[in-house]
Motif scaffolding. Structure first.
Motif, PDB file in Angstrom:
ATOM      1  N   HIS A  70       0.846  -1.187   0.000  1.00  0.00           N
ATOM      2  CA  HIS A  70       0.000   0.000   0.000  1.00  0.00           C
ATOM      3  C   HIS A  70       0.882   1.238   0.000  1.00  0.00           C
ATOM      4  O   HIS A  70       1.600   1.498   0.957  1.00  0.00           O
ATOM      5  N   VAL A  71       0.828   2.003  -1.089  1.00  0.00           N
ATOM      6  CA  VAL A  71       1.677   3.187  -1.235  1.00  0.00           C
ATOM      7  C   VAL A  71       0.864   4.438  -0.900  1.00  0.00           C
ATOM      8  O   VAL A  71      -0.072   4.787  -1.614  1.00  0.00           O
ATOM      9  N   THR A  72       1.217   5.100   0.179  1.00  0.00           N
ATOM     10  CA  THR A  72       0.536   6.327   0.607  1.00  0.00           C
ATOM     11  C   THR A  72       1.131   7.533  -0.120  1.00  0.00           C
ATOM     12  O   THR A  72       2.220   7.442  -0.709  1.00  0.00           O
ATOM     13  N   PRO A  73       0.451   8.684  -0.094  1.00  0.00           N
ATOM     14  CA  PRO A  73       1.037   9.901  -0.675  1.00  0.00           C
ATOM     15  C   PRO A  73       2.405  10.230  -0.079  1.00  0.00           C
ATOM     16  O   PRO A  73       3.310  10.686  -0.789  1.00  0.00           O
ATOM     17  N   ALA A  74       2.554  10.005   1.226  1.00  0.00           N
ATOM     18  CA  ALA A  74       3.848  10.277   1.876  1.00  0.00           C
ATOM     19  C   ALA A  74       4.953   9.420   1.268  1.00  0.00           C
ATOM     20  O   ALA A  74       6.079   9.894   1.069  1.00  0.00           O
ATOM     21  N   TRP A  75       4.612   8.156   0.972  1.00  0.00           N
ATOM     22  CA  TRP A  75       5.648   7.299   0.416  1.00  0.00           C
ATOM     23  C   TRP A  75       5.930   7.618  -1.051  1.00  0.00           C
ATOM     24  O   TRP A  75       7.051   7.422  -1.523  1.00  0.00           O
ATOM     25  N   TRP A  76       4.940   8.139  -1.776  1.00  0.00           N
ATOM     26  CA  TRP A  76       5.212   8.621  -3.127  1.00  0.00           C
ATOM     27  C   TRP A  76       6.205   9.776  -3.095  1.00  0.00           C
ATOM     28  O   TRP A  76       7.066   9.910  -3.971  1.00  0.00           O
ATOM     29  N   VAL A  77       6.102  10.618  -2.071  1.00  0.00           N
ATOM     30  CA  VAL A  77       7.071  11.699  -1.893  1.00  0.00           C
ATOM     31  C   VAL A  77       8.467  11.123  -1.701  1.00  0.00           C
ATOM     32  O   VAL A  77       9.440  11.568  -2.310  1.00  0.00           O
ATOM     33  N   ALA A  78       8.568  10.090  -0.839  1.00  0.00           N
ATOM     34  CA  ALA A  78       9.859   9.441  -0.594  1.00  0.00           C
ATOM     35  C   ALA A  78      10.419   8.843  -1.882  1.00  0.00           C
ATOM     36  O   ALA A  78      11.619   8.963  -2.169  1.00  0.00           O
ATOM     37  N   ARG A  79       9.567   8.219  -2.660  1.00  0.00           N
ATOM     38  CA  ARG A  79      10.006   7.614  -3.924  1.00  0.00           C
ATOM     39  C   ARG A  79      10.540   8.674  -4.891  1.00  0.00           C
ATOM     40  O   ARG A  79      11.585   8.488  -5.526  1.00  0.00           O
ATOM     41  N   LEU A  80       9.821   9.779  -5.012  1.00  0.00           N
ATOM     42  CA  LEU A  80      10.207  10.811  -5.973  1.00  0.00           C
ATOM     43  C   LEU A  80      11.486  11.527  -5.543  1.00  0.00           C
ATOM     44  O   LEU A  80      12.339  11.855  -6.383  1.00  0.00           O
ATOM     45  N   ILE A  81      11.626  11.797  -4.234  1.00  0.00           N
ATOM     46  CA  ILE A  81      12.864  12.409  -3.750  1.00  0.00           C
ATOM     47  C   ILE A  81      14.047  11.489  -4.028  1.00  0.00           C
ATOM     48  O   ILE A  81      15.117  11.922  -4.457  1.00  0.00           O
ATOM     49  N   THR A  82      13.848  10.194  -3.803  1.00  0.00           N
ATOM     50  CA  THR A  82      14.912   9.218  -4.041  1.00  0.00           C
ATOM     51  C   THR A  82      15.233   9.113  -5.532  1.00  0.00           C
ATOM     52  O   THR A  82      16.406   9.012  -5.912  1.00  0.00           O
ATOM     53  N   LEU A  83      14.207   9.142  -6.372  1.00  0.00           N
ATOM     54  CA  LEU A  83      14.409   9.111  -7.823  1.00  0.00           C
ATOM     55  C   LEU A  83      15.216  10.327  -8.274  1.00  0.00           C
ATOM     56  O   LEU A  83      16.147  10.212  -9.084  1.00  0.00           O
ATOM     57  N   SER A  84      14.882  11.488  -7.723  1.00  0.00           N
ATOM     58  CA  SER A  84      15.613  12.716  -8.025  1.00  0.00           C
ATOM     59  C   SER A  84      17.076  12.599  -7.616  1.00  0.00           C
ATOM     60  O   SER A  84      17.982  12.983  -8.365  1.00  0.00           O
TER      61      SER A  84
END
Length: 342
Positions: A146-160
């Motif tokens: 289950h991917v929450t909005p908070a974890w999408w933030v973590a994913r995108l920061i890490t991708l960056s």
């Protein structure tokens, strides 16, 4: 690594990953003739070693730090590494050049000696790692269901971060050899820049708090993008020195601030769900490597002339991609009010 954690201690896997990471990295120097299968095998072993090493290292960092101490911990960790880079690159660069100047040994022999020493040192350090007794880490899930909005933030920061990391892994050496000089000059340059960065990072680690670390991380990422413009317009020695110095400093700042945020988000998510911490570490490492692959594919496009681009244009293109990803993360922060959880 996730499956192995169910059977072996995290310190054992961490030590084994460290050994494989260094041995595979050093072994390429000992090979006289490289073939495509040989390079593929090297990349395969290097990838496994890197993945096992960082997967367990991040897990240990997560377990051994708390929210209020993470920025300072990341600063000290980075400064320790930087202090070593002040001494080692300078010594290595001059050792390589000294053989060529004196005629006592070849450049290749110098590289072989240095790689041999690195393998010996990592084997000795692994002995200490294996002796550490650490609590068992449970791995009930390997994937985040289950991917929450908070974890999408973590994913995108890490991708960056991965995009920046991929460019920084490939381009600096090319620019230094093209515009600056030989190994001794490059080693000295690395040492001088590292000394300046270490001093600034220590001051930042003391001053930076939970309240301002997000702003600092974002400003550092923007600074990395702006520094890319320098190498685009100033394709000379001075431009390279300024670009690499700024990139080194700003990437380090974004790491100590951004990584603390990511660790906090990992704690937050793992406490909400019964997945365990490791699946979030694995998820972030996946995003990080996707970012790196984007940067590497960009390099492939330039090297093989798929699109008529120059090497000096790569940092600018990568920065546009990076800021787009980071902007999406900030949009989610604002839209879903994730910011209050950081």
């Amino acid at each position: 690594n996730g499956l192995l954690l169910r059977r072996f201690a995290v310190t054992v896997l961490y030590g084994c990953g460290l050994i494989l990471f260094v041995v595979s990295n050093s072994s390429i120097v000992f090979l006289h003739n490289l073939s495509v299968p040989g390079i593929a095998l090297f990349g395969f072993l290097y990838g496994i070693g890197t993945g096992v090493y960082w997967g367990n290292r991040n897990l240990l960092t997560l377990a051994e730090t708390e929210s209020d101490t993470r920025v300072f911990f990341n600063s000290l960790e980075l400064i320790t590494g930087i202090l070593l880079t002040i001494i080692i690159p300078g010594m290595a660069g001059w050792f390589i050049s000294l053989g060529e100047i004196s005629g006592l040994y070849s450049i290749r022999a110098a590289y072989v000696i240095l790689m041999f020493l690195s393998v010996v040192l990592v084997l000795l350090s692994s002995v200490f790692v294996f002796k550490i007794h650490f609590k068992k880490i449970n791995v009930p899930h390997l994937f985040v269901d289950h991917v929450t909005p908070a974890w999408w933030v973590a994913r995108l920061i890490t991708l960056s971060e991965g995009i920046t990391n991929g460019v920084a892994f490939l381009l600096p050496t090319y620019f230094l050899f093209k515009f600056v000089g030989k190994e001794n000059v490059i080693g000295s340059f690395d040492s001088i820049v590292a000394l300046i960065v270490a001093a600034l990072l220590y001051a930042l680690g003391v001053k930076l708090t939970k309240d301002n670390r997000l702003k600092v991380a974002v400003l550092a990422y923007v600074g990395v993008a702006l520094s890319a413009v320098i190498i685009f317009f100033f394709k000379n020695t001075n431009g390279v020195i300024v670009y690499l110095g700024l990139t080194y400093l700003l990437s380090s700042i974004s790491y100590i601030a951004g990584h603390a945020i990511l660790l906090d988000l990992t704690d937050r998510e793992s406490s909400q769900f019964s997945y365990g911490s490791y699946c979030y570490v694995f998820d972030r490492e996946t995003c990080l490597n996707i970012g790196r692959m984007i940067a590497i594919l960009l390099m492939v496009v330039v090297v093989y002339k798929i699109i008529p681009l120059e090497y000096e244009q790569v940092p600018v293109i990568a920065s546009v991609l990076q800021l787009s990803v980071l902007g999406t993360a900030l949009y989610i922060l604002n839209k879903d009010k994730v910011k209050t959880t950081l």
